[in-house]
Scaffold this motif. Sequence first.
Motif, PDB file in Angstrom:
ATOM      1  N   SER A  73       0.905  -1.209  -0.032  1.00  0.00           N
ATOM      2  CA  SER A  73       0.035   0.086   0.063  1.00  0.00           C
ATOM      3  C   SER A  73       0.964   1.265   0.028  1.00  0.00           C
ATOM      4  O   SER A  73       1.878   1.353   1.086  1.00  0.00           O
ATOM      5  N   ILE A  74       0.664   2.073  -0.931  1.00  0.00           N
ATOM      6  CA  ILE A  74       1.597   3.032  -1.205  1.00  0.00           C
ATOM      7  C   ILE A  74       0.817   4.463  -0.824  1.00  0.00           C
ATOM      8  O   ILE A  74      -0.320   4.610  -1.233  1.00  0.00           O
ATOM      9  N   ILE A  75       1.123   5.190   0.379  1.00  0.00           N
ATOM     10  CA  ILE A  75       0.598   6.491   0.758  1.00  0.00           C
ATOM     11  C   ILE A  75       1.354   7.634   0.209  1.00  0.00           C
ATOM     12  O   ILE A  75       2.413   7.902   0.653  1.00  0.00           O
ATOM     13  N   LYS A  76       0.697   8.319  -0.728  1.00  0.00           N
ATOM     14  CA  LYS A  76       1.373   9.560  -1.294  1.00  0.00           C
ATOM     15  C   LYS A  76       1.077  10.656  -0.281  1.00  0.00           C
ATOM     16  O   LYS A  76      -0.161  11.026  -0.144  1.00  0.00           O
ATOM     17  N   ILE A  77       1.940  11.142   0.079  1.00  0.00           N
ATOM     18  CA  ILE A  77       1.873  12.562   0.831  1.00  0.00           C
ATOM     19  C   ILE A  77       1.446  13.809   0.042  1.00  0.00           C
ATOM     20  O   ILE A  77       2.027  14.015  -0.929  1.00  0.00           O
ATOM     21  N   LEU A  78       0.397  14.352   0.699  1.00  0.00           N
ATOM     22  CA  LEU A  78       0.073  15.641  -0.333  1.00  0.00           C
ATOM     23  C   LEU A  78       0.699  16.766   0.487  1.00  0.00           C
ATOM     24  O   LEU A  78       0.678  17.000   1.569  1.00  0.00           O
ATOM     25  N   ASP A  79       1.313  17.584  -0.544  1.00  0.00           N
ATOM     26  CA  ASP A  79       1.927  18.865   0.111  1.00  0.00           C
ATOM     27  C   ASP A  79       1.395  20.305  -0.064  1.00  0.00           C
ATOM     28  O   ASP A  79       2.072  21.080   0.447  1.00  0.00           O
ATOM     29  N   SER A  80       0.179  20.346  -0.444  1.00  0.00           N
ATOM     30  CA  SER A  80      -0.627  21.544  -0.457  1.00  0.00           C
ATOM     31  C   SER A  80      -2.257  21.123  -0.772  1.00  0.00           C
ATOM     32  O   SER A  80      -2.693  20.117  -1.121  1.00  0.00           O
ATOM     33  N   ILE A  81      -3.076  22.288  -0.776  1.00  0.00           N
ATOM     34  CA  ILE A  81      -4.504  22.361  -0.982  1.00  0.00           C
ATOM     35  C   ILE A  81      -4.477  22.094  -2.549  1.00  0.00           C
ATOM     36  O   ILE A  81      -5.575  21.190  -2.798  1.00  0.00           O
ATOM     37  N   LYS A  82      -3.590  22.431  -3.106  1.00  0.00           N
ATOM     38  CA  LYS A  82      -3.737  22.193  -4.668  1.00  0.00           C
ATOM     39  C   LYS A  82      -3.513  20.490  -4.942  1.00  0.00           C
ATOM     40  O   LYS A  82      -4.177  20.010  -5.950  1.00  0.00           O
ATOM     41  N   THR A 104     -10.896   8.940   0.567  1.00  0.00           N
ATOM     42  CA  THR A 104     -10.468   9.408   2.083  1.00  0.00           C
ATOM     43  C   THR A 104      -8.933   9.799   1.962  1.00  0.00           C
ATOM     44  O   THR A 104      -8.008   9.122   1.822  1.00  0.00           O
ATOM     45  N   ILE A 105      -8.880  11.112   2.948  1.00  0.00           N
ATOM     46  CA  ILE A 105      -7.667  11.373   3.018  1.00  0.00           C
ATOM     47  C   ILE A 105      -7.016  10.609   4.404  1.00  0.00           C
ATOM     48  O   ILE A 105      -7.676  10.507   5.305  1.00  0.00           O
ATOM     49  N   ILE A 106      -5.887  10.137   4.269  1.00  0.00           N
ATOM     50  CA  ILE A 106      -5.181   9.294   5.372  1.00  0.00           C
ATOM     51  C   ILE A 106      -4.332  10.315   6.059  1.00  0.00           C
ATOM     52  O   ILE A 106      -3.671  11.084   5.527  1.00  0.00           O
ATOM     53  N   ARG A 107      -4.352  10.171   7.421  1.00  0.00           N
ATOM     54  CA  ARG A 107      -3.519  11.035   8.354  1.00  0.00           C
ATOM     55  C   ARG A 107      -2.481  10.125   8.969  1.00  0.00           C
ATOM     56  O   ARG A 107      -2.960   8.990   9.660  1.00  0.00           O
ATOM     57  N   PHE A 108      -1.404  10.611   9.155  1.00  0.00           N
ATOM     58  CA  PHE A 108      -0.449   9.878  10.170  1.00  0.00           C
ATOM     59  C   PHE A 108      -0.136  10.516  11.238  1.00  0.00           C
ATOM     60  O   PHE A 108      -0.275  11.820  11.447  1.00  0.00           O
ATOM     61  N   ASN A 115       2.462  15.488   7.876  1.00  0.00           N
ATOM     62  CA  ASN A 115       1.682  15.380   6.906  1.00  0.00           C
ATOM     63  C   ASN A 115       0.602  16.370   7.072  1.00  0.00           C
ATOM     64  O   ASN A 115      -0.691  15.915   7.311  1.00  0.00           O
ATOM     65  N   ASP A 116       0.740  17.520   7.061  1.00  0.00           N
ATOM     66  CA  ASP A 116      -0.210  18.707   7.173  1.00  0.00           C
ATOM     67  C   ASP A 116      -1.479  18.507   6.412  1.00  0.00           C
ATOM     68  O   ASP A 116      -2.752  18.972   6.648  1.00  0.00           O
ATOM     69  N   PHE A 117      -1.200  18.309   5.129  1.00  0.00           N
ATOM     70  CA  PHE A 117      -2.602  18.079   4.053  1.00  0.00           C
ATOM     71  C   PHE A 117      -2.743  16.629   3.874  1.00  0.00           C
ATOM     72  O   PHE A 117      -3.472  16.123   3.164  1.00  0.00           O
ATOM     73  N   GLY A 118      -2.085  15.692   4.711  1.00  0.00           N
ATOM     74  CA  GLY A 118      -2.622  14.182   4.757  1.00  0.00           C
ATOM     75  C   GLY A 118      -1.865  13.443   3.343  1.00  0.00           C
ATOM     76  O   GLY A 118      -1.014  14.038   3.007  1.00  0.00           O
ATOM     77  N   GLY A 119      -2.666  12.273   3.192  1.00  0.00           N
ATOM     78  CA  GLY A 119      -1.994  11.531   1.953  1.00  0.00           C
ATOM     79  C   GLY A 119      -3.082  10.716   1.465  1.00  0.00           C
ATOM     80  O   GLY A 119      -4.199  10.708   2.315  1.00  0.00           O
ATOM     81  N   THR A 258      11.919  16.471   5.365  1.00  0.00           N
ATOM     82  CA  THR A 258      10.748  16.964   4.819  1.00  0.00           C
ATOM     83  C   THR A 258       9.512  16.102   5.209  1.00  0.00           C
ATOM     84  O   THR A 258       8.235  16.599   5.072  1.00  0.00           O
ATOM     85  N   VAL A 259       9.679  14.786   5.377  1.00  0.00           N
ATOM     86  CA  VAL A 259       8.696  13.783   5.669  1.00  0.00           C
ATOM     87  C   VAL A 259       8.718  13.171   7.301  1.00  0.00           C
ATOM     88  O   VAL A 259       7.672  13.041   7.716  1.00  0.00           O
TER      89      VAL A 259
END
Length: 334
Positions: A73-82, A104-108, A115-119, A258-259
């Motif tokens: 399972s790969i969780i891609k971290i989102l880095d912005s609202i965009k 669903t947005i995943i939170r760590f 992960n401010d914007f989740g993944g 950064t992660v």
Amino acid sequence: MLSWFLMKENQKVLVIDKYNPSSASNVASGITNPITGRKFVKTWLADEMLPFAESIYREFEKLFQQDFFNSVSIIKILDSIKAQNDWSTRCSSPEYLAYLKNETIIRFDRDKVKNDFGGFEINGASRLETDKFLSLYRNLLKEKEALLEDEFDFERLEVEEKFVSYKGKQAQKIFFCEGANAVHNPYFKFLPFQLAKGECLIVRIPDFYPNQVINGEVFIMPMQEKDLYYIGATHEWQFDDDQPSEKGRNELLGNLSTVLKAPFEIVEHKAAIRPTVKDRRPFIGFNPESPNVGIFNGMGTKGISLAPYFANHFANHLLKGKDLMKEVDIKRFL
Ligand SMILES: Cc1cc2nc3c(=O)[nH]c(=O)nc-3n(C[C@H](O)[C@H](O)[C@H](O)COP(=O)(O)OP(=O)(O)OC[C@H]3O[C@@H](n4cnc5c(N)ncnc54)[C@H](O)[C@@H]3O)c2cc1C
């Protein structure tokens, strides 16, 4: 892979290979990933190529009675609202349904991962333990007396009209599958390789996430051994050698910071050169003046999924006369 598909069609094969623990295949994280890049784009031919690769690695697992290919399972971290919006748009596209099922947005835990914007989760990815698989395949070749562990010497290759011979052995054809070393191959000087060095770290992170690959500026991929994670990888187009470097280590640590927020310890640092190509498509075909001299190369950053699919494609071309796909045929450079 090419030797495997040829042997499956009852061809007699001799693989000449000098074992190199630092080959790209041995150093690779071994991931097959259907969605890559900042724009979350579907990998070229993902719908056909990934299931095919899986079927082949499963076939090998059965043959060797060992486990080395697993879904991840790969969780891609989102880095912005965009980035969140881009992902949401992709989720609604039918083409991406198989890979981005879950909106669903995943939170760590924020003490462990920034992960401010989740993944979001990518479905359909897998991991091949490349070193384990290659070592089992080498043993199979040895049992079949189909492996010559030797540095290839071009001076000893004789190319005749109907056959080739090397150190007293004759064959109808020879195929070069030398990875990045192919830039020194006199028969394929005209191919536009654009090699990329890659470095990775193996780190120990106690009490982290052992069931997911976290994909931010770097991949944090759990390994078989408890608490060990593969951190990769760099892409360096200017380099002097294939050795782990201070620069690569610093780049990896910078990106990791950064992660990752959890404490960690470096266990190992590795490097290898990827056989990457200007137009990002494999190099398959024959030397225009010596049609007994072939090449199967240019797997770039995606050898784990490309190699089974295109080895089968090449074998079908050679033995069944099927056309080679134009995008991979080296005739595109002639
Ligand atoms: C850090 C890193 C991470 C990567 N992660 C991934 C990933 O997650 N997923 C993915 O799909 N791909 C990944 N890749 C890319 C992948 O490793 C390559 O696409 C693939 O391994 C290329 O395989 P190859 O067989 O063409 O080359 P190689 O693996 O380099 O194999 C070439 C072989 O030829 C032998 N050889 C060469 N010259 C000679 C000679 N003169 N005589 C005898 N033997 C010779 C070498 O010893 C070696 O065994 C990664 C690469 C790196 C560096």
